[in-house]
Design a protein around this motif. Structure first.
Motif, PDB file in Angstrom:
ATOM      1  N   MET A  49      28.242   6.450   0.323  1.00  7.11           N
ATOM      2  CA  MET A  49      27.161   5.680  -0.187  1.00  7.11           C
ATOM      3  C   MET A  49      26.159   6.649  -0.857  1.00  7.11           C
ATOM      4  SD  MET A  49      24.549   2.779   1.643  1.00  7.11           S
ATOM      5  CE  MET A  49      26.343   2.182   2.452  1.00  7.11           C
ATOM      6  N   GLU A  50      25.733   7.652  -0.012  1.00  2.32           N
ATOM      7  CA  GLU A  50      24.759   8.469  -0.531  1.00  2.32           C
ATOM      8  C   GLU A  50      25.169   9.457  -1.850  1.00  2.32           C
ATOM      9  OE1 GLU A  50      23.611  10.537   2.793  1.00  2.32           O
ATOM     10  OE2 GLU A  50      22.391   8.915   3.525  1.00  2.32           O
ATOM     11  N   ARG A  51      26.745   9.370  -2.020  1.00  9.04           N
ATOM     12  CA  ARG A  51      27.251  10.289  -3.076  1.00  9.04           C
ATOM     13  C   ARG A  51      28.310   9.654  -3.855  1.00  9.04           C
ATOM     14  NH1 ARG A  51      26.338  12.546   1.946  1.00  9.04           N
ATOM     15  NH2 ARG A  51      25.162  14.456   2.199  1.00  9.04           N
ATOM     16  N   PRO A  52      27.886   9.030  -4.808  1.00  3.21           N
ATOM     17  CA  PRO A  52      28.734   7.987  -5.567  1.00  3.21           C
ATOM     18  C   PRO A  52      29.984   8.745  -6.140  1.00  3.21           C
ATOM     19  CG  PRO A  52      26.718   7.889  -6.633  1.00  3.21           C
ATOM     20  CD  PRO A  52      26.164   8.670  -5.419  1.00  3.21           C
ATOM     21  N   TRP A  53      29.813   9.979  -6.547  1.00  7.40           N
ATOM     22  CA  TRP A  53      30.922  10.864  -7.096  1.00  7.40           C
ATOM     23  C   TRP A  53      32.123  11.006  -6.181  1.00  7.40           C
ATOM     24  CZ3 TRP A  53      26.258  12.810  -5.491  1.00  7.40           C
ATOM     25  CH2 TRP A  53      26.216  13.971  -4.659  1.00  7.40           C
ATOM     26  N   LEU A  54      31.923  10.531  -5.009  1.00  9.83           N
ATOM     27  CA  LEU A  54      33.011  10.596  -4.246  1.00  9.83           C
ATOM     28  C   LEU A  54      33.832   9.301  -4.148  1.00  9.83           C
ATOM     29  CD1 LEU A  54      31.651  12.545  -0.989  1.00  9.83           C
ATOM     30  CD2 LEU A  54      32.766  13.525  -3.004  1.00  9.83           C
ATOM     31  N   GLY A  55      33.570   8.461  -5.002  1.00 10.45           N
ATOM     32  CA  GLY A  55      34.316   6.889  -5.173  1.00 10.45           C
ATOM     33  C   GLY A  55      33.995   6.101  -3.875  1.00 10.45           C
ATOM     34  N   ALA A  56      35.162   5.295  -3.888  1.00 12.17           N
ATOM     35  CA  ALA A  56      34.963   4.098  -2.828  1.00 12.17           C
ATOM     36  C   ALA A  56      35.117   4.894  -1.484  1.00 12.17           C
ATOM     37  CB  ALA A  56      36.307   3.184  -3.009  1.00 12.17           C
ATOM     38  N   ALA A  57      34.502   4.227  -0.442  1.00  8.42           N
ATOM     39  CA  ALA A  57      34.823   4.793   1.126  1.00  8.42           C
ATOM     40  C   ALA A  57      36.412   4.598   1.164  1.00  8.42           C
ATOM     41  CB  ALA A  57      33.895   3.810   2.092  1.00  8.42           C
ATOM     42  N   PRO A  58      36.603   5.706   1.898  1.00 11.81           N
ATOM     43  CA  PRO A  58      38.227   5.620   2.359  1.00 11.81           C
ATOM     44  C   PRO A  58      38.451   4.996   3.772  1.00 11.81           C
ATOM     45  CG  PRO A  58      37.114   7.940   2.982  1.00 11.81           C
ATOM     46  CD  PRO A  58      35.994   7.143   2.223  1.00 11.81           C
ATOM     47  N   HIS A 103      40.689  14.685  -3.975  1.00 13.56           N
ATOM     48  CA  HIS A 103      41.402  14.743  -5.450  1.00 13.56           C
ATOM     49  C   HIS A 103      40.337  15.991  -5.979  1.00 13.56           C
ATOM     50  CE1 HIS A 103      41.588  14.767  -9.736  1.00 13.56           C
ATOM     51  NE2 HIS A 103      42.452  13.735  -9.666  1.00 13.56           N
ATOM     52  N   HIS A 104      41.338  16.997  -6.538  1.00  9.05           N
ATOM     53  CA  HIS A 104      40.294  18.453  -6.790  1.00  9.05           C
ATOM     54  C   HIS A 104      39.473  18.034  -7.907  1.00  9.05           C
ATOM     55  CE1 HIS A 104      39.635  22.591  -6.697  1.00  9.05           C
ATOM     56  NE2 HIS A 104      40.755  22.840  -7.473  1.00  9.05           N
ATOM     57  N   GLY A 105      39.382  17.242  -8.542  1.00  5.32           N
ATOM     58  CA  GLY A 105      38.421  16.985  -9.666  1.00  5.32           C
ATOM     59  C   GLY A 105      37.319  16.284  -9.102  1.00  5.32           C
ATOM     60  N   ALA A 106      37.227  16.055  -7.763  1.00  3.46           N
ATOM     61  CA  ALA A 106      35.976  15.537  -7.232  1.00  3.46           C
ATOM     62  C   ALA A 106      35.502  16.530  -6.328  1.00  3.46           C
ATOM     63  CB  ALA A 106      36.148  14.222  -6.444  1.00  3.46           C
ATOM     64  N   LEU A 107      36.424  17.405  -5.497  1.00  5.27           N
ATOM     65  CA  LEU A 107      35.836  18.181  -4.506  1.00  5.27           C
ATOM     66  C   LEU A 107      36.637  19.487  -4.629  1.00  5.27           C
ATOM     67  CD1 LEU A 107      35.734  16.322  -1.422  1.00  5.27           C
ATOM     68  CD2 LEU A 107      33.675  17.188  -2.664  1.00  5.27           C
ATOM     69  N   ASP A 108      36.185  20.644  -4.544  1.00  2.00           N
ATOM     70  CA  ASP A 108      36.710  22.047  -4.350  1.00  2.00           C
ATOM     71  C   ASP A 108      36.887  22.205  -2.982  1.00  2.00           C
ATOM     72  OD1 ASP A 108      34.112  22.826  -3.711  1.00  2.00           O
ATOM     73  OD2 ASP A 108      33.836  24.023  -5.501  1.00  2.00           O
ATOM     74  N   ALA A 114      32.277  20.882   3.480  1.00  2.00           N
ATOM     75  CA  ALA A 114      31.385  20.024   3.438  1.00  2.00           C
ATOM     76  C   ALA A 114      31.632  18.562   4.038  1.00  2.00           C
ATOM     77  CB  ALA A 114      30.529  20.010   2.132  1.00  2.00           C
ATOM     78  N   VAL A 115      32.547  18.028   3.506  1.00  2.00           N
ATOM     79  CA  VAL A 115      33.109  16.841   4.085  1.00  2.00           C
ATOM     80  C   VAL A 115      33.540  16.820   5.562  1.00  2.00           C
ATOM     81  CG1 VAL A 115      34.959  15.169   4.029  1.00  2.00           C
ATOM     82  CG2 VAL A 115      33.876  16.130   1.836  1.00  2.00           C
ATOM     83  N   LEU A 116      34.200  17.909   5.975  1.00  4.10           N
ATOM     84  CA  LEU A 116      34.523  18.091   7.270  1.00  4.10           C
ATOM     85  C   LEU A 116      33.157  18.196   8.051  1.00  4.10           C
ATOM     86  CD1 LEU A 116      36.349  18.987   9.596  1.00  4.10           C
ATOM     87  CD2 LEU A 116      36.149  21.459   9.045  1.00  4.10           C
ATOM     88  N   GLY A 117      32.215  18.901   7.797  1.00  3.09           N
ATOM     89  CA  GLY A 117      30.852  18.748   8.425  1.00  3.09           C
ATOM     90  C   GLY A 117      30.250  17.480   8.489  1.00  3.09           C
ATOM     91  N   LEU A 118      30.416  16.635   7.474  1.00  6.63           N
ATOM     92  CA  LEU A 118      30.015  15.272   7.510  1.00  6.63           C
ATOM     93  C   LEU A 118      30.655  14.279   8.437  1.00  6.63           C
ATOM     94  CD1 LEU A 118      29.389  14.621   3.772  1.00  6.63           C
ATOM     95  CD2 LEU A 118      27.708  15.032   5.352  1.00  6.63           C
ATOM     96  N   GLU A 224      27.780  21.614  -0.302  1.00  4.38           N
ATOM     97  CA  GLU A 224      27.912  20.096  -0.489  1.00  4.38           C
ATOM     98  C   GLU A 224      29.303  19.631  -0.844  1.00  4.38           C
ATOM     99  OE1 GLU A 224      25.342  18.092  -0.213  1.00  4.38           O
ATOM    100  OE2 GLU A 224      23.860  19.451   0.685  1.00  4.38           O
ATOM    101  N   PRO A 225      29.506  18.543  -0.725  1.00  2.76           N
ATOM    102  CA  PRO A 225      30.742  17.838  -1.230  1.00  2.76           C
ATOM    103  C   PRO A 225      30.671  17.643  -2.751  1.00  2.76           C
ATOM    104  CG  PRO A 225      29.307  16.246  -0.255  1.00  2.76           C
ATOM    105  CD  PRO A 225      28.722  17.354   0.087  1.00  2.76           C
TER     106      PRO A 225
END
Length: 353
Positions: A49-58, A103-108, A114-118, A224-225
């Protein structure tokens, strides 16, 4: 918004994005205690929700540990459809493990950390320094022309396949070692040495070894993600030393950024030349990771694309260093991929361990 995010992820991969692969990168973390799916789901919902570039909630899949390899295969192989989540997460219900794909186009790779930390709600960092202000020395168009000429007239060596099948997806293998010094220079040198040894065993030469080395523009002190990746293409001589590869990495400019968009003709050309474009292999080292004693090991699987479709990953956390191999299923079976994993570890031991 989720469609815009998935469209942007596809654009980021750009012309270099091999259209025959899913561009899904994965991270598998062994934890010091079991993570409940409910906590992971709640934390991810807030993060997205705070990072819209990550797309829909999985969705967060809760699975027995014995099913995780099959889930990993699916996370790696399935394409990211337009509007679908750009993150995929599974949590072990009987083992302390979490699997995260993106998707590698969204995250490296640092973005995955960073997502693991979240997901774990802990501070996480990497000692990776990033490449800062270093820039490419030529335009993408010029680089693409040189890559095309290379593909047509002098393609990079490939790690000799064990077979030629029609299977989809990738195969994976990991080796957990005692905490070791695994710098990117050593990793690339070991991959080149492995290629020579492997190919000689299969009666093939390893001329024109080109190692792609994954990097990031930013450092890992507070990841950061995001997608902020860079990479180098190193043309290596026979049995390169760590010092020789280090000198190349210190002086060679990174490759130019992917273009914002690609034409239909360019995508067709990339598909037709997928077997000759790219590099001998990819190596990507996420460095020494600090994870507040919540994580005991991390296996990182970069995207396997290009001429060989073989990618090597490395992460050090706590008292472990984990080295991984990801290879195309059509070229390598489980036994061959395990052989590549053993081979890269042996090459690292000869060079620096």
């Amino acid at each position: 918004m989720s469609q815009l995010a998935s469209d942007q992820a596809g654009r980021v991969v750009g012309l270099y994005g091999d259209p025959t692969v899913s561009w899904s990168i994965l991270l598998e973390a062994r934890l010091s205690s079991v993570l409940t799916p409910e906590k992971a789901r709640m934390r991810l919902a807030v993060a997205v929700m705070e990072r819209p570039w990550l797309g829909a909630a999985p969705e967060v899949e809760a699975v027995p540990g014995k099913e995780l390899p099959a889930i990993r295969d699916r996370f790696a192989e399935a394409p990211y459809e337009r509007g679908a989540p750009l993150l995929r997460v599974a949590v072990g219900i009987d083992e302390p493990v979490v699997l995260i794909a993106a998707h590698h186009g969204a995250l490296d790779g640092l973005g995955l950390l960073a997502v693991l930390g979240l997901v774990l709600d802990i501070p996480i960092s990497s000692a990776a320094k990033g490449i800062g202000t270093r820039t490419a020395d030529r335009s993408f168009l010029t680089s693409a022309f040189h890559r095309l000429a290379e593909a047509l007239f002098a393609p990079p060596a490939r790690i000799t396949p064990e077979r030629a099948e029609s299977g989809r997806g990738d195969v994976f293998s990991a080796r957990i070692l005692p905490r070791s010094r695994l710098g990117s220079s050593a990793f690339a040198a070991a991959a080149a040495n492995l290629t020579e040894t492997w190919n000689a065993r299969h009666g093939e030469k390893a001329d024109r070894v080109v190692a792609a080395v994954g990097a990031s523009w930013r450092g890992g002190a507070a990841p950061e993600p995001l997608h902020d990746s860079a990479f180098f293409r190193l043309r290596l001589g026979r049995k390169p030393t760590v010092a020789e590869v280090g000198a190349l990495l210190a002086t060679q400019p990174p490759e130019p950024d992917f273009p914002a968009r690609s034409s239909r003709i360019a995508r067709l050309g990339t598909r037709l030349l997928a077997g000759r474009l790219g590099s001998t292999c990819l190596v990507s080292n996420l460095g020494v990771v600090s994870a507040a004693d919540a994580v005991t090991s991390i296996a990182f699987y970069p995207a396997a694309s290009g001429r060989s479709g073989v990618a090597f990953g490395a992460v050090t956390v706590g008292e472990t260093s984990t080295v991984t191999v990801r290879a195309r299923r059509k070229d390598f079976d489980d036994a061959a991929t395990a052989g590549l994993a053993d081979g890269i570890v042996e090459a690292l031991r000869r060079l620096c361990l």
